[in-house]
Scaffold this active site. Structure first.
Site, PDB file in Angstrom:
ATOM      1  N   LYS A 177       0.834  -1.212   0.000  1.00  0.00           N
ATOM      2  CA  LYS A 177       0.000   0.000   0.000  1.00  0.00           C
ATOM      3  C   LYS A 177       0.862   1.252   0.000  1.00  0.00           C
ATOM      4  O   LYS A 177       0.524   2.261  -0.630  1.00  0.00           O
ATOM      5  CB  LYS A 177      -0.921  -0.003   1.233  1.00  0.00           C
ATOM      6  CG  LYS A 177      -1.877   1.201   1.292  1.00  0.00           C
ATOM      7  CD  LYS A 177      -2.839   1.198   0.127  1.00  0.00           C
ATOM      8  CE  LYS A 177      -3.735   2.428   0.106  1.00  0.00           C
ATOM      9  NZ  LYS A 177      -4.668   2.481   1.241  1.00  0.00           N
ATOM     10  N   ASN A 185      -0.216   9.519  -4.727  1.00  0.00           N
ATOM     11  CA  ASN A 185      -0.616  10.673  -3.914  1.00  0.00           C
ATOM     12  C   ASN A 185       0.140  11.953  -4.248  1.00  0.00           C
ATOM     13  O   ASN A 185      -0.484  12.983  -4.529  1.00  0.00           O
ATOM     14  CB  ASN A 185      -0.484  10.333  -2.426  1.00  0.00           C
ATOM     15  CG  ASN A 185      -1.721   9.683  -1.866  1.00  0.00           C
ATOM     16  OD1 ASN A 185      -2.591  10.331  -1.331  1.00  0.00           O
ATOM     17  ND2 ASN A 185      -1.805   8.362  -2.004  1.00  0.00           N
TER      18      ASN A 185
END
Length: 293
Positions: A177, A185
């Site tokens: 992740k 991001n």
């Protein structure tokens, strides 16, 4: 189960809505205005037919007597949270981006699990959330818990519409992740683009590949495998805006230090692309008045 959820941003509200259909959910928030709204109106999720009733409290009112604490606050709020006199009679499931919180948790003495969220969610008000992408929550035991206890918790939380998946080891889950977050991001935040820009914009795509390569070298993961996974996530969440972009847009401090900064801090050789995105996000935060230096 009696579940306390700490934080009522997009993930806290999403978890409160779906878990509140089957469990006694208590939301713990900072602001009295949000507490009153949640207590009076429940949680409104666009994908559910009616509001879900929850109990609502201020964050300072945590007490013993719960079966599980679900912590959905941002990574940079963890220091203050863990410094509190926290109830220790029930396990905690921490759902933060990045891996910077692991050392703090290991010193806390709490019975803890860690997890990652693969849902898309957008908070649209103090008690409203839009479930923008079906995914799951993955969780693994971290400290002071037996794996069978963690597995039992995951089974108790799991439903068809809100899947909870138990993992035997926390580190591969968090690393995978972290790769996605450290690529998608910062770039979507810097260029104010939806997640699909990782695939559709040639220059962003090249930078994304290089960020992925740097992160894989630090974490000891296969670039080819992780890059395919990043592209898959960028495609399936194509129209979504990343949490870092939403933080920048709404003038909030981001989690760049616990995501990209974690990679930078653990690298043994220069990582120019991570160095750039960390300082570029810091610059945006500074210009918006949410970073002092």
């Amino acid at each position: 189960m009696k579940i306390g959820i700490i934080g009522a941003g997009s993930i806290g509200l999403l978890a409160g809505a779906y878990l509140g259909e089957h469990h006694e959910v208590h939301m713990f928030v900072k602001k009295e205005e949000q507490r009153r709204t949640l207590a009076a109106e429940g949680i409104i999720c666009e994908q559910l037919t009616e509001p879900v009733s929850v109990y609502a409290h201020l964050a300072t009112q945590m007490s013993e007597g719960y079966d599980l604490w679900l912590v959905t606050i941002k990574q940079h709020a963890m220091d203050d949270f863990l410094e509190q006199d926290l109830p220790d009679d029930a396990p905690y499931l921490f759902l933060q981006n990045g891996m910077g919180h692991l050392e703090e948790l290991s010193q806390s003495g709490l019975k803890s699990c860690v997890g990652v969220v693969e849902h898309g969610a957008l908070a649209k008000g103090p008690n409203e959330v839009d479930h923008r992408g079906q995914g799951n929550i993955q969780m693994a035991v971290y400290k002071k818990m037996e794996p069978m206890h963690g597995q039992a918790l995951s089974m108790a939380l799991h439903t068809a519409h809100f899947p909870v998946v138990f993992k035997e080891k926390y580190e591969p889950m968090l690393k995978s992740k972290l790769i996605i977050n450290t690529v998608i991001n910062p770039l979507t935040a810097l260029f104010s683009q939806p997640n699909r820009s990782i695939l559709t914009n040639p220059s962003i795509n090249e930078m994304a590949s290089l960020l992925c390569e740097e992160a894989c070298s630090v974490l000891g993961l296969s670039f080819s495998i992780e890059w395919e996974r990043v592209k898959e996530i960028a495609e399936t969440t194509g129209e979504n805006h990343s949490s870092m972009l939403k933080d920048i847009t709404e003038n909030r401090l981001t989690e760049v230090d616990s995501i990209c900064g974690y990679i930078l801090d653990h690298g043994e050789k220069p990582l120019p692309y991570h160095h750039f995105v960390v300082h570029a996000i810091h610059a945006l935060e500074y210009e918006r008045g949410v970073r002092k230096r």
